[in-house]
Write a protein that holds these residues in place. Structure first.
Motif, PDB file in Angstrom:
ATOM      1  N   GLU A  43       0.756  -1.425  -0.172  1.00 59.23           N
ATOM      2  CA  GLU A  43       0.248   0.276   0.047  1.00 59.23           C
ATOM      3  C   GLU A  43       1.456   1.070  -0.213  1.00 59.23           C
ATOM      4  OE1 GLU A  43      -4.068  -1.870   2.461  1.00 59.23           O
ATOM      5  OE2 GLU A  43      -1.904  -1.189   3.773  1.00 59.23           O
ATOM      6  N   ALA A  44       1.983   1.368   0.654  1.00 60.68           N
ATOM      7  CA  ALA A  44       2.158   2.281   0.656  1.00 60.68           C
ATOM      8  C   ALA A  44       3.613   2.609  -0.753  1.00 60.68           C
ATOM      9  CB  ALA A  44       3.777   2.192   2.142  1.00 60.68           C
ATOM     10  N   ASN A  45       4.527   1.363  -1.343  1.00 58.97           N
ATOM     11  CA  ASN A  45       4.306   1.617  -2.763  1.00 58.97           C
ATOM     12  C   ASN A  45       3.461   1.762  -3.680  1.00 58.97           C
ATOM     13  OD1 ASN A  45       7.085   1.054  -1.924  1.00 58.97           O
ATOM     14  ND2 ASN A  45       6.106  -1.318  -2.381  1.00 58.97           N
ATOM     15  N   GLU A  46       2.650   1.916  -3.610  1.00 54.30           N
ATOM     16  CA  GLU A  46       1.316   2.266  -4.330  1.00 54.30           C
ATOM     17  C   GLU A  46       1.238   4.559  -3.869  1.00 54.30           C
ATOM     18  OE1 GLU A  46      -0.659   1.331  -6.862  1.00 54.30           O
ATOM     19  OE2 GLU A  46       0.538  -0.868  -6.888  1.00 54.30           O
ATOM     20  N   ILE A  47       1.421   4.793  -2.906  1.00 55.96           N
ATOM     21  CA  ILE A  47       1.275   6.314  -2.413  1.00 55.96           C
ATOM     22  C   ILE A  47       3.073   6.937  -2.741  1.00 55.96           C
ATOM     23  CG2 ILE A  47      -0.626   6.246  -1.347  1.00 55.96           C
ATOM     24  CD1 ILE A  47       0.446   6.696   0.717  1.00 55.96           C
ATOM     25  N   LEU A  48       3.833   6.564  -2.873  1.00 54.80           N
ATOM     26  CA  LEU A  48       4.988   6.998  -2.646  1.00 54.80           C
ATOM     27  C   LEU A  48       6.006   7.492  -4.195  1.00 54.80           C
ATOM     28  CD1 LEU A  48       7.414   4.226   0.538  1.00 54.80           C
ATOM     29  CD2 LEU A  48       5.629   6.664   0.551  1.00 54.80           C
ATOM     30  N   ILE A  49       6.573   8.525  -4.060  1.00 54.42           N
ATOM     31  CA  ILE A  49       6.805   8.571  -5.224  1.00 54.42           C
ATOM     32  C   ILE A  49       8.670   9.152  -5.213  1.00 54.42           C
ATOM     33  CG2 ILE A  49       6.355  10.502  -7.011  1.00 54.42           C
ATOM     34  CD1 ILE A  49       3.661  11.830  -5.621  1.00 54.42           C
ATOM     35  N   ARG A  50       8.715   8.346  -6.098  1.00 49.96           N
ATOM     36  CA  ARG A  50      10.006   8.340  -6.068  1.00 49.96           C
ATOM     37  C   ARG A  50      10.584   8.835  -6.787  1.00 49.96           C
ATOM     38  NH1 ARG A  50      12.213   4.551  -2.276  1.00 49.96           N
ATOM     39  NH2 ARG A  50      10.762   3.278  -1.839  1.00 49.96           N
ATOM     40  N   ALA A  95       2.317   6.398  11.522  1.00 49.07           N
ATOM     41  CA  ALA A  95       1.718   6.248   9.780  1.00 49.07           C
ATOM     42  C   ALA A  95       2.714   6.760   9.418  1.00 49.07           C
ATOM     43  CB  ALA A  95       0.978   6.236   9.431  1.00 49.07           C
ATOM     44  N   ARG A  96       3.133   7.961   9.673  1.00 47.96           N
ATOM     45  CA  ARG A  96       4.307   8.946   8.893  1.00 47.96           C
ATOM     46  C   ARG A  96       6.041   8.077   9.371  1.00 47.96           C
ATOM     47  NH1 ARG A  96       3.311  15.019  10.119  1.00 47.96           N
ATOM     48  NH2 ARG A  96       0.865  14.949   9.701  1.00 47.96           N
ATOM     49  N   HIS A  97       5.625   8.079  10.503  1.00 45.73           N
ATOM     50  CA  HIS A  97       7.166   7.231  10.139  1.00 45.73           C
ATOM     51  C   HIS A  97       7.827   5.756   9.627  1.00 45.73           C
ATOM     52  CE1 HIS A  97      11.189   7.160  12.506  1.00 45.73           C
ATOM     53  NE2 HIS A  97      11.044   5.739  12.567  1.00 45.73           N
ATOM     54  N   LYS A  98       6.514   4.912   9.634  1.00 44.66           N
ATOM     55  CA  LYS A  98       6.433   3.943   9.212  1.00 44.66           C
ATOM     56  C   LYS A  98       6.562   3.936   7.530  1.00 44.66           C
ATOM     57  CE  LYS A  98       4.038  -0.469   8.721  1.00 44.66           C
ATOM     58  NZ  LYS A  98       2.850  -1.023   9.138  1.00 44.66           N
ATOM     59  N   LEU A  99       5.800   4.876   7.235  1.00 47.49           N
ATOM     60  CA  LEU A  99       5.904   5.190   5.474  1.00 47.49           C
ATOM     61  C   LEU A  99       7.188   5.977   5.391  1.00 47.49           C
ATOM     62  CD1 LEU A  99       2.759   7.701   4.675  1.00 47.49           C
ATOM     63  CD2 LEU A  99       4.028   5.194   3.133  1.00 47.49           C
ATOM     64  N   ARG A 100       8.325   6.845   6.456  1.00 45.45           N
ATOM     65  CA  ARG A 100       9.540   6.717   6.187  1.00 45.45           C
ATOM     66  C   ARG A 100      10.612   5.288   5.949  1.00 45.45           C
ATOM     67  NH1 ARG A 100      10.627  12.290   6.977  1.00 45.45           N
ATOM     68  NH2 ARG A 100       9.173  13.997   7.898  1.00 45.45           N
ATOM     69  N   VAL A 101      10.566   4.525   6.675  1.00 39.11           N
ATOM     70  CA  VAL A 101      10.618   3.732   6.892  1.00 39.11           C
ATOM     71  C   VAL A 101      11.014   2.824   5.740  1.00 39.11           C
ATOM     72  CG1 VAL A 101      11.281   1.083   7.539  1.00 39.11           C
ATOM     73  CG2 VAL A 101      10.693   3.196   8.790  1.00 39.11           C
ATOM     74  N   PHE A 102       9.402   2.659   4.609  1.00 39.55           N
ATOM     75  CA  PHE A 102       9.496   2.216   3.374  1.00 39.55           C
ATOM     76  C   PHE A 102       9.801   2.853   2.299  1.00 39.55           C
ATOM     77  CE2 PHE A 102       5.575   0.547   5.573  1.00 39.55           C
ATOM     78  CZ  PHE A 102       5.895  -0.945   5.530  1.00 39.55           C
ATOM     79  N   ALA A 103      10.653   4.057   2.883  1.00 38.30           N
ATOM     80  CA  ALA A 103      10.723   5.377   1.735  1.00 38.30           C
ATOM     81  C   ALA A 103      12.244   4.933   1.240  1.00 38.30           C
ATOM     82  CB  ALA A 103      10.748   6.337   2.012  1.00 38.30           C
ATOM     83  N   GLN A 104      12.363   4.337   2.275  1.00 37.27           N
ATOM     84  CA  GLN A 104      14.267   4.674   2.588  1.00 37.27           C
ATOM     85  C   GLN A 104      15.067   2.912   1.950  1.00 37.27           C
ATOM     86  OE1 GLN A 104      16.508   6.555   3.551  1.00 37.27           O
ATOM     87  NE2 GLN A 104      16.068   7.730   4.884  1.00 37.27           N
TER      88      GLN A 104
END
Length: 319
Positions: free
Chosen positions: A5-12, A56-65
């Motif tokens: 789900e995170a990968n669907e909203i993260l913009i690389r 949830a914000r911090h978890k998104l930072r983990v997925f982003a890294q």
């Protein structure tokens, strides 16, 4: 939110430019408040970011890294976010990883986006959740307990021990903490564990209990039940000697679909009024407070004192 789900909203950045849009377009989107940069080269829609809870914000930072950091072990707050642990304090902007103290360059150095801790981790200290390598729940709790302030430490232990949804036992927490007895912060963490309970239903209740102790009020009984008019009600805090009923009024519960159960705001208000009236008929004192009253301890002191609860004077918490 899971990794997919995170990968669907993260913009690389690479995907953004590969889609035919320019780097300048990305810069303008950040400048105009449409996107938020949460990691080097990784962005997220601002609306999604602002409506997400801090954990949830911090978890998104983990997925982003994940692609950038590679094979590392996420720890401390970062591991707690993946474990979906309940914490009282703020969540850091930087993700945290633990690297072995062997002189190895694995994981690199700390930077503006990443904090790197050096420590030995056993096989039992490391688990994989949703494709993310993190410290185990027990090791994560121990690592945080050694650095968190006393109140936040108690709140974390309370949440992990919660009788309704226990995640770790007192014995498991004690064993994990004792395995790190030579590290700084051990004695304060041990005292926090001794103060913890499995009867707290929220981190703000835990915070209230510590503050009640610190202000010098007598220790309350937790989750006391009272039957009124054929209905059973539960107090967060109860002082039997003074017949003093008290509760933390968390506004979040009024917004939950489970609590609303299809009722209108007026219906909820009337139900709460009838509940409080029924309880007041059976007790000698009724106290209620909100988060803002915990933010200024003098407010909580006035609330309890004005309702007749005696105070023995300020008690020092473990440093």
């Amino acid at each position: 939110m899971n990794r997919a789900e995170a990968n669907e909203i993260l913009i690389r950045h690479a995907d953004f430019t590969a889609s035919g849009r320019s780097h300048n377009h990305l810069v303008r989107a950040v400048r105009d408040g449409e996107l938020v940069r949460i990691a080097p080269g990784v962005y997220i829609p601002a609306e999604t970011w602002t409506t997400s809870y801090p954990d949830a914000r911090h978890k998104l930072r983990v997925f982003a890294q994940l692609p950038r950091l590679g094979d590392v072990v996420y720890s401390h707050h970062s591991a707690a976010s993946v474990h979906e642990s309940k914490l009282l304090g703020s969540w850091p902007d930087r993700v945290c990883v633990t690297v072995p103290p062997t002189g190895s360059k694995k994981g690199g150095r700390s930077s503006g986006a990443v904090t790197r801790k050096m420590a030995e981790l056993s096989v039992d200290d490391v688990v994989t959740i949703d494709g993310v390598t993190v410290t185990s729940l027990a090791r994560t709790a121990t690592d945080l307990a050694l650095i968190l302030p006393f109140t936040e430490c108690v709140a974390m232990f309370d949440a992990l021990r919660n009788r309704r949804h226990p995640r770790l036992t007192l014995g498991e927490l004690t064993a994990s903490l004792e395995s790190q007895s030579k590290r700084p912060g051990y004695w304060r963490a041990l005292q926090a564990l001794a103060f913890s309970t499995d009867l707290s239903d929220s981190v703000q209740e835990s915070r209230s209990r510590v503050l009640i102790h610190e202000l010098g009020f007598p220790p309350p009984e937790l989750q006391y039940t009272l039957t009124c008019d054929g209905k059973t009600y539960r107090a967060d805090f109860w002082w039997k000697r003074y017949r003093h009923w008290a509760e933390f009024d968390g506004k979040g519960k009024y917004l939950s679909p489970e609590y609303q159960n299809g009722r209108s705001a007026n219906e909820i208000v009337m139900t709460e009024k009838r509940r409080e009236d029924a309880i007041r008929r059976r007790v000698d004192a009724f106290s209620r407070w909100e988060k803002r009253d915990l933010d200024d301890p003098r407010r909580l002191h006035r609330i309890l004192s004005s309702n007749g609860l005696p105070c023995e004077g300020h008690r020092m918490l473990p440093g």
